[in-house]
Scaffold this motif. Structure first.
Motif, PDB file in Angstrom:
ATOM      1  N   UNK A 123       0.857  -1.189   0.000  1.00 39.02           N
ATOM      2  CA  UNK A 123       0.000   0.000   0.000  1.00 39.02           C
ATOM      3  C   UNK A 123       0.892   1.237   0.000  1.00 39.02           C
ATOM      4  N   UNK A 124       1.673   1.376  -1.062  1.00 44.10           N
ATOM      5  CA  UNK A 124       2.679   2.428  -1.137  1.00 44.10           C
ATOM      6  C   UNK A 124       2.041   3.800  -0.864  1.00 44.10           C
ATOM      7  N   UNK A 125       2.827   4.681  -0.265  1.00 44.43           N
ATOM      8  CA  UNK A 125       2.307   5.996   0.058  1.00 44.43           C
ATOM      9  C   UNK A 125       3.412   7.019   0.192  1.00 44.43           C
ATOM     10  N   UNK A 126       3.058   8.289  -0.030  1.00 42.59           N
ATOM     11  CA  UNK A 126       3.995   9.396   0.140  1.00 42.59           C
ATOM     12  C   UNK A 126       3.232  10.702   0.074  1.00 42.59           C
ATOM     13  N   UNK A 127       3.679  11.673   0.844  1.00 40.22           N
ATOM     14  CA  UNK A 127       3.155  13.048   0.790  1.00 40.22           C
ATOM     15  C   UNK A 127       1.627  13.103   0.901  1.00 40.22           C
ATOM     16  N   UNK A 128       1.096  12.324   1.857  1.00 35.51           N
ATOM     17  CA  UNK A 128      -0.321  12.393   2.155  1.00 35.51           C
ATOM     18  C   UNK A 128      -1.232  11.557   1.280  1.00 35.51           C
ATOM     19  N   UNK A 129      -0.661  10.756   0.386  1.00 33.99           N
ATOM     20  CA  UNK A 129      -1.460   9.931  -0.527  1.00 33.99           C
ATOM     21  C   UNK A 129      -1.022   8.476  -0.396  1.00 33.99           C
ATOM     22  N   UNK A 130      -1.988   7.562  -0.404  1.00 35.34           N
ATOM     23  CA  UNK A 130      -1.703   6.132  -0.426  1.00 35.34           C
ATOM     24  C   UNK A 130      -2.364   5.501  -1.642  1.00 35.34           C
ATOM     25  N   UNK A 131      -1.794   4.408  -2.093  1.00 43.20           N
ATOM     26  CA  UNK A 131      -2.364   3.680  -3.221  1.00 43.20           C
ATOM     27  C   UNK A 131      -3.826   3.319  -2.984  1.00 43.20           C
ATOM     28  N   UNK A 132      -4.173   2.977  -1.747  1.00 45.70           N
ATOM     29  CA  UNK A 132      -5.538   2.551  -1.418  1.00 45.70           C
ATOM     30  C   UNK A 132      -6.592   3.557  -1.864  1.00 45.70           C
ATOM     31  N   UNK A 133      -6.231   4.855  -1.900  1.00 49.26           N
ATOM     32  CA  UNK A 133      -7.188   5.885  -2.282  1.00 49.26           C
ATOM     33  C   UNK A 133      -7.624   5.756  -3.744  1.00 49.26           C
ATOM     34  N   UNK A 134      -6.812   5.116  -4.570  1.00 48.93           N
ATOM     35  CA  UNK A 134      -7.088   5.038  -6.000  1.00 48.93           C
ATOM     36  C   UNK A 134      -7.270   3.610  -6.503  1.00 48.93           C
ATOM     37  N   UNK A 135      -7.084   2.625  -5.639  1.00 53.14           N
ATOM     38  CA  UNK A 135      -7.213   1.233  -6.067  1.00 53.14           C
ATOM     39  C   UNK A 135      -8.687   0.865  -6.208  1.00 53.14           C
ATOM     40  N   UNK A 136      -9.054   0.356  -7.367  1.00 53.11           N
ATOM     41  CA  UNK A 136     -10.424  -0.110  -7.610  1.00 53.11           C
ATOM     42  C   UNK A 136     -10.512  -1.618  -7.400  1.00 53.11           C
ATOM     43  N   UNK A 137      -9.548  -2.354  -7.965  1.00 50.19           N
ATOM     44  CA  UNK A 137      -9.508  -3.794  -7.747  1.00 50.19           C
ATOM     45  C   UNK A 137      -8.131  -4.326  -8.114  1.00 50.19           C
ATOM     46  N   UNK A 138      -7.833  -5.530  -7.631  1.00 49.03           N
ATOM     47  CA  UNK A 138      -6.564  -6.209  -7.886  1.00 49.03           C
ATOM     48  C   UNK A 138      -6.861  -7.597  -8.431  1.00 49.03           C
ATOM     49  N   UNK A 139      -6.134  -7.985  -9.452  1.00 47.87           N
ATOM     50  CA  UNK A 139      -6.254  -9.340 -10.020  1.00 47.87           C
ATOM     51  C   UNK A 139      -4.999 -10.130  -9.657  1.00 47.87           C
ATOM     52  N   UNK A 140      -5.201 -11.346  -9.183  1.00 48.27           N
ATOM     53  CA  UNK A 140      -4.052 -12.147  -8.766  1.00 48.27           C
ATOM     54  C   UNK A 140      -4.182 -13.590  -9.255  1.00 48.27           C
ATOM     55  N   UNK A 141      -3.047 -14.288  -9.222  1.00 48.58           N
ATOM     56  CA  UNK A 141      -2.994 -15.728  -9.495  1.00 48.58           C
ATOM     57  C   UNK A 141      -2.589 -16.405  -8.202  1.00 48.58           C
ATOM     58  N   UNK A 142      -3.428 -17.324  -7.734  1.00 50.76           N
ATOM     59  CA  UNK A 142      -3.207 -17.993  -6.461  1.00 50.76           C
ATOM     60  C   UNK A 142      -2.336 -19.228  -6.669  1.00 50.76           C
ATOM     61  N   UNK A 143      -1.154 -19.237  -6.060  1.00 50.18           N
ATOM     62  CA  UNK A 143      -0.219 -20.355  -6.239  1.00 50.18           C
ATOM     63  C   UNK A 143      -0.681 -21.604  -5.505  1.00 50.18           C
ATOM     64  N   UNK A 144      -1.657 -21.499  -4.634  1.00 49.49           N
ATOM     65  CA  UNK A 144      -2.170 -22.690  -3.950  1.00 49.49           C
ATOM     66  C   UNK A 144      -3.229 -23.414  -4.786  1.00 49.49           C
ATOM     67  N   UNK A 145      -4.079 -22.640  -5.474  1.00 45.87           N
ATOM     68  CA  UNK A 145      -5.175 -23.256  -6.225  1.00 45.87           C
ATOM     69  C   UNK A 145      -4.954 -23.264  -7.734  1.00 45.87           C
ATOM     70  N   UNK A 146      -4.026 -22.412  -8.221  1.00 45.15           N
ATOM     71  CA  UNK A 146      -3.818 -22.293  -9.659  1.00 45.15           C
ATOM     72  C   UNK A 146      -4.915 -21.510 -10.357  1.00 45.15           C
ATOM     73  N   UNK A 147      -5.676 -20.727  -9.603  1.00 46.64           N
ATOM     74  CA  UNK A 147      -6.787 -19.962 -10.167  1.00 46.64           C
ATOM     75  C   UNK A 147      -6.559 -18.456 -10.012  1.00 46.64           C
ATOM     76  N   UNK A 148      -7.211 -17.701 -10.902  1.00 43.74           N
ATOM     77  CA  UNK A 148      -7.173 -16.245 -10.821  1.00 43.74           C
ATOM     78  C   UNK A 148      -8.266 -15.766  -9.865  1.00 43.74           C
TER      79      UNK A 148
END
Length: 345
Positions: A123-148
């Protein structure tokens, strides 16, 4: 492009530039590689972007998977731009691209090293702003299940330099991040030199001021190995912060959650007389005490012992225990400062 796996030096894959090795390393350039890699490597690999927030403490005895996925897609609503970016894109280059394409919002986060895929983890941040303020969604690949999996902003459980991906979702390889950038841009000018710009500041002016400020204080990893801010700004109960402020009036104190205040870790380290202090080839940076650097021949042990010294001195002087922001990676995966120190041979 097919995946190849070979023992390789990790020096090009960590901005500390430490001379440690991985048993196997794969640069991922296509999503199609993920399924075959997952089938061939059931054990969780180490997931790396540009290595700008990593400290390897030992040779890594498994697979290192480097995110080199590229690409951007833009859509919009009446009020915002929705920008989906592949995880291997360079973060600062994304900020520049957004400004060039009249989609401001991320300029306070200029010159933060690393990739887009790594940005939600911390959740990178600097000078009063964090990524969380602009994140809408995240897509990932799960190494345990092999699914997105698609994670909503709420599911990401963002906190101060924290997210679900540092804890229960550590097996997830982030393949893309979707940002929501409001069309009604508002400058965030409450921190440091940005206040000098005034409320009529343009996104380009904010960008230029952030870049100039960071370049004046922070060493270029290409010239002096480092992983950026080594320690988090500590949070303490507000009563303790007030007591410290009485004893040290110049101490920077910022509001945090209810009942808590955030202190400037760099100021604490500097007041403890640690600027320029060295152990072996590792040192506290002379311009920004929050940064530990590799003067060219540092070992992992040098950096770990220096970090322990900094933590000890600050705690002795202020009664505040610093927590590393840098992720520490041992032989098998994530480790912590005390554990890494105990494993030194």
């Amino acid at each position: 492009m097919s995946a190849t796996s070979t023992p390789l030096s990790l020096a090009p894959y960590n901005t500390f530039g430490l001379a440690l090795n991985a048993q196997h390393l794969v640069e991922l350039s296509e999503r199609a590689q993920l399924s075959s890699l997952w089938q061939a490597n059931p054990e969780l690999p180490l997931l790396v972007g540009e290595g700008s927030n990593l400290l390897f403490t030992k040779h890594f005895k498994s697979l290192v998977l480097v995110n080199r996925l590229k690409g951007k897609q833009v859509s919009e609503t009446p009020d915002a731009w929705l920008l989906t970016v592949e995880g291997g894109e360079n973060w600062h280059q994304l900020v520049c691209w957004c400004l060039d394409n009249n989609m401001p919002g991320l300029e306070n986060l200029s010159l933060i090293p690393g990739t887009v895929g790594a940005s939600p983890v911390q959740n990178i941040g600097a000078y009063g702003v964090e990524l969380a303020q602009f994140c809408h969604q995240v897509e990932s690949f799960d190494w345990q299940s092999g699914e997105y999996k698609i994670w909503s902003k709420e599911e990401c459980a963002f906190g101060y330099r924290d997210s679900v991906f540092k804890h229960e979702a550590r097996s997830h390889f982030i393949v893309s991040v979707t940002f929501c950038l409001p069309k009604a841009w508002q400058p965030v000018l409450g921190y440091g030199p940005l206040a000098e710009l005034g409320e009529r500041a343009t996104p380009k002016q904010v960008f230029e001021k952030v870049c100039a400020t960071r370049q004046a204080k922070l060493p270029d990893p290409a010239k002096l190995g480092n992983a950026g801010s080594f320690f988090k700004n500590p949070k303490v109960i507000s009563a303790q912060a007030q007591a410290l402020k009485l004893a040290w009036p110049a101490l920077p104190v910022f509001a945090a959650e209810a009942g808590l205040s955030k202190l400037a870790a760099g100021w604490l380290i500097e007041q403890a007389g640690l600027k320029g202090v060295k152990i072996g080839g590792a040192g506290v940076h002379t311009q920004q005490a929050l940064v530990l650097v590799n003067h060219g021949d540092a070992s992992a042990e040098d950096v770990l012992r220096l970090a322990a010294l900094v933590r000890e001195r600050v705690e002795q002087m202020f009664g505040v225990r610093l927590e590393p922001e840098v992720r520490m990676i041992g032989e098998q995966g994530e480790t912590y400062l005390d554990e890494a120190l105990a494993c030194l041979s």
